[in-house]
Design an enzyme around this catalytic site. Structure first.
Site, PDB file in Angstrom:
ATOM      1  N   CYS A  76       0.908  -1.137  -0.038  1.00  0.00           N
ATOM      2  CA  CYS A  76      -0.065   0.012   0.053  1.00  0.00           C
ATOM      3  C   CYS A  76       0.671   1.395  -0.117  1.00  0.00           C
ATOM      4  CB  CYS A  76      -1.076  -0.078   1.314  1.00  0.00           C
ATOM      5  SG  CYS A  76      -1.697  -1.530   1.656  1.00  0.00           S
ATOM      6  N   CYS A 119     -13.918  -0.476   7.255  1.00  0.00           N
ATOM      7  CA  CYS A 119     -12.864  -0.568   6.338  1.00  0.00           C
ATOM      8  C   CYS A 119     -12.992   0.090   4.952  1.00  0.00           C
ATOM      9  CB  CYS A 119     -13.292  -2.352   5.930  1.00  0.00           C
ATOM     10  SG  CYS A 119     -13.228  -3.218   7.151  1.00  0.00           S
ATOM     11  N   HIS A 133      -8.913   2.614  -2.069  1.00  0.00           N
ATOM     12  CA  HIS A 133      -7.449   2.120  -1.690  1.00  0.00           C
ATOM     13  C   HIS A 133      -7.027   1.403  -3.141  1.00  0.00           C
ATOM     14  CE1 HIS A 133      -3.928   1.016   0.150  1.00  0.00           C
ATOM     15  NE2 HIS A 133      -4.453   0.179   0.911  1.00  0.00           N
TER      16      HIS A 133
END
Lengths: 385, 137
Positions: free
Chosen positions: A84, A207, A333
């Protein structure tokens, strides 16, 4: 104060669940935006650093295909990966390429097209998120690691699920003002609390979601930067650290030690402290992570991250506004693009381009980007002057 | 005994520490200590990161540990879809190691608490598969 390396251009595609274009086309959108407004041609870009968590790519070794599509054929290009935080790794590499004198201008291209994977392929990769020898045989996943951090924080400091939900309430407020975010709907505390449990104590709305997206950052040497833009944003501090990839190797679970180390290195390099930061982007892959990040970065003492949020100090107008673009929770994301997206937001804040979420007279901004469950951390401090 | 017989599903078959699984079959959860510097680690390692060339010795983790943190997984990855819900945990042992694994499924989920006393016990998952789990003391 002018530094040796500046960010002179930033661009980002929309982040979305399904982009319906190829990875090179996705990067092209971000590249066009990054090059817009600066007097720079592709022939002046000396090298490109392509950033991706390549396990999600169909294309093996994406650097060649992407750099060619961006009209950077012939120039050095290679891919960097740290999950990430891949594009923060890319930024660090680009900084060194310029600081070493090898190149004057470098493009950092972060991307991920998560929708290229079938759900079976995604589930297979999810099963290899932990240490494949010692954790995956038990059914370890990335969310499970952060859920264990949440449980530890709760046990140590009395943090509640409702307090975690307040992170998303804040970030969804700002996400609703970001037209490039994948999730622009404001969510209520009740909706978060009623969402289904995924990995206790975390629920669905605690999340972030994987999305498609690309970000491009153009870095240049001091002299070059001053020639091509009126608004260079200077790199004041770069901190990076790592920790054990297995949870068994960690000293603590209520804090992320590589984030504490990376932030100290970045503060030292910039010659400032957490109290000097005007605006920050932190890695809110889960609600708990943002609370822990406040504490690891020194915005709050250990155990006082929740209070900082509840006192609205991380809202616009507070002492240290955080994630005014909605954070990962709202933007989504796109693994390899995430860190670059955070940097883009801070660059735009320091240029004064953020309209209704602009922090007045923001001079110093910070980006905190994690890779994996706290295996890697990159902290970047940027300055306007 | 190969390392590909470790856990519910294995991803790695070759390691110098494969003996770990042989010990599991014998009912023992073991880890390693460096004979030179005495460093103990979990997971077990057949190389000492401090000493370089060294000899490692196996010993059994018999102590009572303390549950450090845990989570109950409601959506499992590939191969674990039918296992949910299951509880993952990290347990701290006084000897100075932390062990990652699954909680005994017989413990009701609402009785699992940070700080509870547990021991690590070898487990036969199926005919040819071996693992360990954390059981209540």
């Amino acid at each position: 104060m002018e530094k040796d390396v500046a960010i002179v251009g930033v661009g980002q595609s929309d982040f979305m669940r399904k982009c319906s274009v190829s990875i090179a086309e996705l990067c092209f959108i971000a590249y066009q935006e990054a090059m817009n407004g600066i007097q720079l041609k592709s022939e002046n870009v000396g090298a490109s650093v392509i950033c991706s968590a390549t396990e999600y790519d169909k294309q093996r070794s994406p650097a060649g295909v992407i750099s060619d599509y961006l009209n950077l054929k012939g120039k050095p290009t290679f891919c960097v990966e740290s999950l990430c935080s891949s594009s923060s790794s890319g930024l660090r590499v680009a900084y060194s390429l310029i600081k070493s004198g090898l190149h004057e201008v470098v493009a950092v291209v972060g991307f991920q097209k998560m929708s290229e994977l079938s759900s079976a392929e995604a589930a297979e990769r999810m099963g290899r998120s932990g240490d494949v020898m010692w954790e995956s045989p038990f059914g370890m996943t990335m969310p499970a690691a952060f859920a264990m951090f949440a449980r530890a924080h709760m046990a140590e400091y009395g943090t509640t699920e409702e307090q975690l939900a307040k992170v998303r309430v804040k970030n969804s407020l700002y996400g609703s003002l970001n037209n490039k975010a994948a999730f622009q709907k404001k969510v209520t505390l009740e909706e978060i609390m009623n969402s289904r449990p995924v990995v206790t104590p975390l629920k669905m709305l605690d999340c972030c979601a994987n999305v498609d997206g690309a970000v491009v950052l153009i870095l240049a040497s001091r002299e070059f930067a001053k020639r091509i833009t009126d608004k260079p944003i200077w790199i004041h501090g770069l901190g990076a650290a790592s920790d054990s990839a297995t949870l068994a190797g960690r000293e603590t679970y209520s804090s992320i030690s590589c984030a504490r180390e990376a932030s100290q290195i970045a503060y030292d390099m910039a010659g400032i402290g957490p109290e000097d930061i005007d605006v920050a982007e932190v890695h809110d892959c889960f609600t708990i992570t943002e609370i822990i990040n406040y504490e690891d970065l020194g915005f709050a003492k250990p155990g006082e991250g929740v209070k900082l949020l509840e006192d609205r100090e991380t809202y616009l107008g507070g002492k240290i506004p955080v994630n005014l673009d909605g954070g990962l929770l709202s933007k989504g994301h796109p693994i390899g693009a995430t860190g670059g997206g955070q940097v883009r937001t801070i660059v735009r804040q320091l240029r004064g381009e953020c309209q209704e979420v602009q922090v007045e007279n923001a001079k110093i901004g910070l980006v905190h980007n994690l890779g994996g469950p706290g295996v890697y951390c990159f902290v970047t401090i940027l300055g306007r002057d | 005994m190969g390392f590909d017989q470790f856990g519910m599903k294995s991803f790695v078959s070759e390691t110098k520490a494969a003996e770990f699984v042989t010990y599991l079959e014998e009912g023992k959860v073991m880890t390693t200590r460096c004979k030179k510097c005495q460093e103990i680690t979990f997971p077990p390692k057949m190389d000492c990161r401090r000493c370089g060339p060294s000899e490692m010795e196996w010993f059994e983790i018999k102590e009572i540990g303390e549950l450090g943190t845990f989570t109950t997984v409601m959506y499992g990855p590939a191969g674990f879809e039918k296992e949910t819900p299951y509880t993952l945990a990290v347990v701290r042992f006084p000897v100075g190691i932390r062990v990652f694994g699954q909680m005994d499924r017989k413990i009701p989920i609402d009785e699992i608490k940070v700080g509870m006393a547990v021991k690590v016990v070898a487990l036969k998952v199926s005919q040819n598969r071996f693992s360990y789990q954390f059981e209540r003391v």
